[in-house]
Structure formats: C-alpha cells, structure tokens
Enzyme design. Structure first.
Site, short mmCIF file in Angstrom:
data_model
loop_
_atom_site.label_atom_id
_atom_site.label_comp_id
_atom_site.label_asym_id
_atom_site.label_seq_id
_atom_site.Cartn_x
_atom_site.Cartn_y
_atom_site.Cartn_z
N ASP A 1 -64.54 -30.64 23.81
CA ASP A 1 -63.62 -29.53 23.45
C ASP A 1 -62.36 -29.93 24.15
O ASP A 1 -62.12 -31.05 24.99
CB ASP A 1 -64.25 -28.18 24.18
CG ASP A 1 -63.20 -27.14 24.07
OD1 ASP A 1 -62.60 -27.10 23.09
OD2 ASP A 1 -62.91 -26.55 24.90
N SER A 2 -61.25 -29.06 23.82
CA SER A 2 -59.91 -29.51 24.54
C SER A 2 -60.06 -29.22 25.98
O SER A 2 -59.05 -29.85 26.57
CB SER A 2 -58.88 -28.56 23.69
OG SER A 2 -59.20 -27.23 24.20
N TYR B 1 -55.23 -27.40 22.57
CA TYR B 1 -54.99 -27.97 21.10
C TYR B 1 -54.48 -26.98 20.40
O TYR B 1 -53.92 -27.54 19.14
CB TYR B 1 -56.33 -28.51 20.62
CG TYR B 1 -57.06 -29.85 21.32
CD1 TYR B 1 -56.50 -30.37 22.49
CD2 TYR B 1 -58.03 -30.43 20.69
CE1 TYR B 1 -56.84 -31.59 22.98
CE2 TYR B 1 -58.67 -31.58 21.08
CZ TYR B 1 -57.90 -32.25 22.28
OH TYR B 1 -58.44 -33.39 23.04
N CYS C 1 -65.55 -26.91 19.79
CA CYS C 1 -64.13 -26.35 19.50
C CYS C 1 -63.98 -26.07 18.22
O CYS C 1 -64.01 -26.74 17.46
CB CYS C 1 -63.46 -27.57 20.01
SG CYS C 1 -61.49 -27.35 19.89
N THR D 1 -60.83 -25.07 16.84
CA THR D 1 -59.81 -25.77 16.61
C THR D 1 -60.06 -27.15 15.76
O THR D 1 -59.49 -27.35 14.58
CB THR D 1 -58.64 -25.86 17.68
OG1 THR D 1 -58.66 -24.72 18.31
CG2 THR D 1 -57.43 -26.50 17.22
N GLU E 1 -57.95 -21.59 31.40
CA GLU E 1 -58.05 -22.85 31.83
C GLU E 1 -57.68 -22.80 33.44
O GLU E 1 -57.97 -23.59 34.14
CB GLU E 1 -57.20 -23.89 31.17
CG GLU E 1 -57.71 -24.55 29.92
CD GLU E 1 -59.03 -25.48 30.23
OE1 GLU E 1 -58.83 -25.88 31.09
OE2 GLU E 1 -59.99 -25.53 29.25
N CYS F 1 -63.02 -19.07 19.37
CA CYS F 1 -62.48 -19.92 20.37
C CYS F 1 -63.50 -20.04 21.59
O CYS F 1 -63.81 -19.13 21.89
CB CYS F 1 -61.00 -19.78 20.99
SG CYS F 1 -60.65 -20.82 22.23
N THR F 2 -64.02 -21.45 21.71
CA THR F 2 -65.06 -21.66 22.80
C THR F 2 -64.72 -21.06 24.13
O THR F 2 -65.20 -21.00 25.05
CB THR F 2 -65.81 -22.90 22.61
OG1 THR F 2 -64.39 -23.85 22.82
CG2 THR F 2 -66.31 -23.09 21.55
N HIS F 3 -63.19 -21.04 24.34
CA HIS F 3 -62.98 -20.39 25.63
C HIS F 3 -63.10 -18.81 25.58
O HIS F 3 -63.37 -18.44 26.98
CB HIS F 3 -61.42 -20.76 25.95
CG HIS F 3 -60.98 -21.97 26.23
ND1 HIS F 3 -61.14 -23.13 25.41
CD2 HIS F 3 -60.60 -22.52 27.40
CE1 HIS F 3 -60.66 -24.35 26.01
NE2 HIS F 3 -60.41 -23.87 27.39
N1 DGL Z 1 -61.74 -24.22 22.80
C1 DGL Z 1 -61.13 -24.41 21.78
C2 DGL Z 1 -61.53 -23.88 20.23
O1 DGL Z 1 -62.57 -23.42 20.32
C3 DGL Z 1 -59.68 -24.86 21.81
C4 DGL Z 1 -58.68 -24.07 22.65
C5 DGL Z 1 -57.34 -24.79 22.80
O2 DGL Z 1 -57.32 -26.04 23.33
O3 DGL Z 1 -56.40 -24.39 22.27
O4 DGL Z 1 -60.55 -23.39 19.64
#
Ligand code: DGL
Length: 227
Positions: free
Chosen positions: A10-11, A42, A73, A75, A154, A187-189
């Site tokens: 992931d990013s 990302y 991720c 993205t 983050e 988004c995985t965050h």
């Molecule tokens: N966690 C990521 C996703 O699922 C990327 C978040 C990012 O880096 O902007 O898209």
C-alpha cells in the site's frame, strides 16, 4: 504446502487493515508488507507516478520470492492492476476492488443508494462504479473523493475532534443529499476511521473492502494449492 510469503503493499499503513483480517483466518501464512510511507499519499498523484512506484514495489516483492501479491490499495488497484498482471504473468496478483464490488452488487437497502468514498485517483477511475453497475444496474451510485483523510490517518489523528470534523466536512451533505444507506470505504486507510464514521452516521451500512478481499485470497491460495 508452499512456505513462500504473501506480499502485500500500500502507499502507507492502510493496507495493514487487510492483513489484520487475513491473520484471523490464516494465522500460519507468512507475510511481507510494504507500506510506502516515504512517498504517501498516492491518491492525488499522477497516474505515471503511481505506476512507477507500484512497479518498483512489486519488483521488490517478486525479488523476495512471494507466492502472491495483494494490492492492498484501492488507488493502485483501480489504475495499475492490468499493468502489474502483464508484468508478472506467473504470480497471482489480486486487486482490492472486485470482491467489494461483488458484495455491494448484492446489496438491497431501503434507498438502494450507495456512497463510495476514496482518493481522488480511485474516484476519478470509476473502477467501483463500472464493476458494480455491470453486476447490478439498479443501484444508485454516488462517489466522493476525500483527500484530506489519508494524511490525517498517517499522522495518527484519529480519535480526535479534527478527524470527526474532517469526516463531517466531506460526508454530512453527501450522505444526507443522496440519502446514502450503504457506504463503501474505498481506501484501505478508511477502516481505521470506521468507528468515527459509525458514531457520526449511526445506522449506515459499511462495506469494508479490506474484509471482503480475504475470501478471494483464500480462494486463490486454495485453487493454486499455495497454502
Ligand atoms: N490506502 C490507499 C488506497 O486504498 C492509498 C491512499 C493514498 O495514498 O492516497 O487508496
């Protein structure tokens, strides 16, 4: 039996939300996780940059002899999955979007109004909409980029008024205007702020792609005899 590790990336730290789910089902699997915290986020970067970064990470994982790559991720999954599969035809590569799209397609709530939130790149790609609509054209899909959420997550600004206000800034109008009854955390965050979202919008049904991908990982390991 195949003792090689599974590679996840992931990013940043968001992809760990997939691993915590997988470890519950398959605690004996070895895992290499690459979180690109030096270059996160990302989701607002150019496609060419995301492609370069994800290729570098996948090359690194392949060098570490992983038996499978999970793109944890949205993205990268929404923009680079085909490219990475072409580059490594011998390694199974899973993206995170399809399993969640399949889950959403089966949904039937009061308003059939689905909200998809994610990074700018994921939302612009329309990857969720296209997959979901192929499976179920009845659903009303609405999407929204929420670019300020990942940097806050983050930084660990989560159980905090600043996070709640940022979520409300994006979602108050979006949810009420479209009468959203199901929200896809694209988004995985975002699973890391699921509790905040559920507290602010009680009753909303959440689809978490980090959970939905676990079954696909298990199916793929089983089909290719890679456990
Ligand atoms: N966690 C990521 C996703 O699922 C990327 C978040 C990012 O880096 O902007 O898209």
């Amino acid at each position: 039996m195949d003792n090689r590790p599974i590679g996840f990336f992931d990013s940043g730290l968001g992809g760990l939300t997939c691993i915590s789910q997988l470890m519950k089902s398959l605690p004996d699997e070895r895992i290499i996780y690459f979180g690109d915290t030096a270059r996160t986020p990302y989701g607002s970067k150019a496609l060419s940059t995301i492609k370069t970064f994800s290729t570098q990470i996948a090359d690194f994982l392949i060098q570490r002899k992983v038996k499978m790559i999970v793109i944890a991720c949205n993205t990268v999954s929404s923009t680079c999955l085909d490219h990475l599969r072409e580059r490594y035809p011998d390694t199974p590569i899973l993206g995170i979007i399809k399993p969640a799209a399949q889950k959403v397609a089966k949904k039937c709530n009061k308003n059939n109004s689905i909200g998809i939130i994610g990074t700018k790149v994921t939302i612009k790609s329309k990857a969720y909409e296209e997959l979901i609509h192929k499976l179920n054209s009845e659903l009303k899909l609405h999407s929204l980029a929420c670019p300020a959420l990942v940097p806050l997550i983050e930084e660990g600004i989560i159980e905090n008024e600043i996070m709640d206000l940022t979520i409300q800034y994006y979602l108050d109008h979006f949810i009420s205007y479209h009468k959203i009854d199901t929200l896809v955390l694209g988004c995985t965050h975002y699973p890391l702020i699921r509790t905040n979202i559920e507290k602010l919008y009680p009753g909303i049904s959440i689809v978490n792609p980090s959970e939905e991908i676990v079954e696909s990982i298990i199916d793929e390991l089983s089909a290719k005899n890679l456990f």
